[in-house]
Structures are given as structure tokens and as C-alpha cells.
Design a protein around this motif. Structure first.
Motif, PDB file in Angstrom:
ATOM      1  N   LEU A 231      -6.224  -3.331  -1.823  1.00 29.66           N
ATOM      2  CA  LEU A 231      -6.062  -4.676  -1.270  1.00 29.66           C
ATOM      3  C   LEU A 231      -6.502  -4.726   0.194  1.00 29.66           C
ATOM      4  O   LEU A 231      -6.405  -3.741   0.925  1.00 29.66           O
ATOM      5  N   GLY A 235      -3.804  -8.828   1.325  1.00 31.38           N
ATOM      6  CA  GLY A 235      -4.143  -9.062  -0.068  1.00 31.38           C
ATOM      7  C   GLY A 235      -2.927  -9.259  -0.968  1.00 31.38           C
ATOM      8  O   GLY A 235      -1.797  -8.943  -0.603  1.00 31.38           O
ATOM      9  N   TYR A 237      -1.501  -8.758  -5.052  1.00 33.68           N
ATOM     10  CA  TYR A 237      -1.640  -8.092  -6.352  1.00 33.68           C
ATOM     11  C   TYR A 237      -0.693  -8.769  -7.334  1.00 33.68           C
ATOM     12  O   TYR A 237       0.508  -8.909  -7.059  1.00 33.68           O
ATOM     13  N   LYS A 263       1.021  -6.919   2.623  1.00 27.37           N
ATOM     14  CA  LYS A 263       0.460  -7.088   1.284  1.00 27.37           C
ATOM     15  C   LYS A 263       1.561  -7.554   0.333  1.00 27.37           C
ATOM     16  O   LYS A 263       2.691  -7.076   0.403  1.00 27.37           O
TER      17      LYS A 263
END
Length: 328
Positions: A231, A235, A237, A263
Motif C-alpha cells: 500500500l 493506502g 486494503y 494505512k
């Protein structure tokens, strides 16, 4: 009417085609003449009663719902009291699992709030492929993933039901999409609009040095630490499927990892709703999303369709088709 019925948990062999009572719509419901349905991993899990947790909803010893099938497309034949959105003759599609499943039959009743009008340029088979898989992809990408135009998005498991929709939906939001799949599905990934394709048998995307703003794990397995490494600094996920280890890591470790850094990681819990069906209908009508159908089976072969899905090799969706004569 004919229906695919089961009275116990087990393999596809427990399914039987039987004559069943034609249902009558209740308050807020409509009666649908089913033209197509599709099979999902939810059907596979509820069929077998595995993992055991599904029995909390479906019955500990014996299944509550004798007729499976959540995805449906068909024509409204009758409406119940207080049903005001739909009329007889309307062509509809939707996820009727909130109404008690039942799409693997010639007729089914469902709440009209679980349905949307089918676009005229889309076949019943195509429409039946959409609801559960495409809503799962949409909510994972848009709601949990907070996708933005120009972002780099990776779809792991891009050739399955959710994955094929995820690639196309991400592209519709203006993302640069990388599809991860096996060698035999590389051309499929390109044909549905992926900007880049990675053959996971030849390359591990978690070790190639590339970073992504959004990763959707629709299938397969990688340790959550590998996904985190891939990532960007902010980012996201999102797990929508894959191995049980992948799902549970996202569920248990994802929130903790999200608290200690920038993240965000976790699972997307799909919520069936009419608004998203209408949104997807617009994408279908505009040609921005085209369902990928691997195989078609008649109603009498639902067991074979589920067995094929359970083997894990389906490209896109597996659809059930129904033919009606003038007496049904």
C-alpha cells in the motif's frame, strides 16, 4: 411450480427438483416469474452449512430455507398489499436473500425494496449475474475503499464473480487498475478493461516494489503484512473474499493495524440495498459494466452449477436459466 429443494445440509447431492406450492406475495412483496438466477459462494456455504457460523442464521441442525438462490432476474407477475413501486409486467433484478432466498425456482416472492428495474438493454441472464457480486465489489471499492479518480487500484482475484465486477467498477470511477489472476485468465483481465495484468503464477505483486492506493482482495491469499507493504502511505486494503485465513486476518488484525498507522485495512461487509442496485443498473445501461458469464445451467442442474462453483475455477459468474411454457 418446479423448485430446487433441500431438507438438510450437505453436498450438492442433497438438492432435489420437486413440485412446490406457487407462493403468494405478502405485504410489500411482489411475485416474480423467474427467468434467471445465479450461484454465489453464499449459496455454497449455506448449502453445506460451512463454516459452522452460517448456521447461526440458517439453522443449527436443519436449514431454515429449503430453496436457495439470492440473485434473481425476472418479470413481476403480481403485487401484494402496500407494494407501490412495481407493477405486473415490470422486468426486475435483485438480491432477494433478505426476503428468505428462493430464486432457484420458477416463481419467488420478495420484498420490492430488494429489487430494481432491469435495464432494457441487458438480458435476464446478465442481470441475474449482478446483484450480490457487483454490490459486494461496489461497496468494497466506493464505500470501504473510498476510491478517487486517478488512484492506482489492484484487484487480487480479478477473474471471479466479484473480481470481474471490481475491475470494471474501479475503471468507471477513473482508477488505474491492475488485475491479478492466473495465466489462463490474463486475456480476460485485459478484455474487461484492466490497465495492467499480473500472472500470480509468475510474479508476486507483494514483492515487485509497486504500491497501490487501494487493494481489493476478492480471492486468493496473502498474509495481511504483505498487503500492507504493497500500500501507499495512506493506502486502503479491503477484503471481500478469498481464503478463510485472509478473511479472518482482515477482520481481526485489520482494525488494529489501522489504529497504529496511516494505512487502513479491514473487511467490507456487504449490505444489500436498492439504491446500489439502481446505481449498478445505470452502469449496465451505459455499458460501463458488462457481466462476465462463464457457464449457464438449466434449473434442473443447479447441483452441477454449485459443484462447478465450489471447485473454484469459474471465470466471472455461473448463471441458472429458466424456460416457462404457457401453463406456468
Amino acid at each position: 411450480m418446479k423448485a430446487i429443494v433441500r431438507t438438510k445440509y450437505g453436498p450438492p447431492d442433497v438438492l432435489r427438483i420437486e413440485e412446490a406450492q406457487k407462493p403468494i406475495p405478502g405485504d410489500g412483496e411482489v411475485l416474480i416469474k423467474v427467468h434467471a438466477a445465479s450461484v454465489n459462494y453464499a449459496d455454497w456455504g449455506f448449502l453445506r452449512g460451512r463454516p459452522f457460523l452460517v448456521r447461526v442464521w440458517s439453522g443449527l441442525i436443519n436449514p431454515k430455507h429449503k430453496i436457495l438462490g439470492g440473485d434473481v432476474a425476472g418479470r413481476v407477475e403480481a403485487v401484494g398489499k402496500d407494494a407501490k413501486q412495481l407493477q405486473p409486467g415490470d422486468e426486475v433484478f435483485g438480491d432477494i436473500s433478505p426476503s428468505g432466498w428462493g430464486a432457484f425456482a420458477e416463481y419467488v416472492c420478495a420484498g420490492e425494496n430488494t429489487l430494481a428495474l432491469k435495464p432494457a438493454n441487458v438480458t435476464f441472464e446478465e442481470a441475474a449475474a449482478v446483484p450480490i457480486a457487483a454490490v459486494t465489489a461496489l461497496q468494497g471499492i466506493r464505500d470501504k475503499g473510498q476510491i478517487q479518480p486517478g488512484q492506482k487500484v489492484l484487484i487480487n482475484g480479478s477473474s471471479g464473480g466479484v473480481g470481474t465486477f471490481a475491475v470494471q467498477i474501479a475503471k468507471s470511477f477513473g482508477a488505474e487498475v491492475t488485475a491479478v489472476c492466473s495465466t489462463r485468465n490474463l486475456d480476460l483481465g485485459r478484455s474487461i478493461g484492466a490497465d495492467h495484468v499480473i500472472d500470480y503464477t509468475q510474479e508476486d505483486f507483494t514483492k515487485n516494489g509497486q504500491h497501490y492506493d487501494l487493494i481489493i482482495a476478492a480471492n486468493g491469499y496473502h498474509p495481511i503484512s504483505d498487503y500492507r507493504r504493497s500500500l501507499t502511505s495512506k493506502g486502503v486494503y479491503v477484503v471481500t473474499g478469498g481464503s478463510m485465513a485472509q478473511v479472518f486476518q482482515g477482520m481481526l488484525l485489520g482494525p488494529w493495524i489501522s489504529m497504529i498507522g496511516s494505512k487502513r485495512m479491514g473487511n467490507s461487509m456487504t449490505q444489500s440495498n436498492q439504491e446500489d442496485l439502481v446505481f449498478l443498473g445505470e452502469l449496465l445501461e451505459a455499458g460501463k459494466v458488462v457481466p462476465v458469464i462463464d457457464r449457464r445451467y438449466p434449473l434442473s442442474e443447479v447441483a452441477e452449477a454449485l459443484r462447478y462453483l465450489g471447485e473454484g475455477h469459474a471465470k466471472g459468474k455461473v448463471v441458472i436459466t429458466l424456460e416457462h411454457d404457457n401453463k406456468t
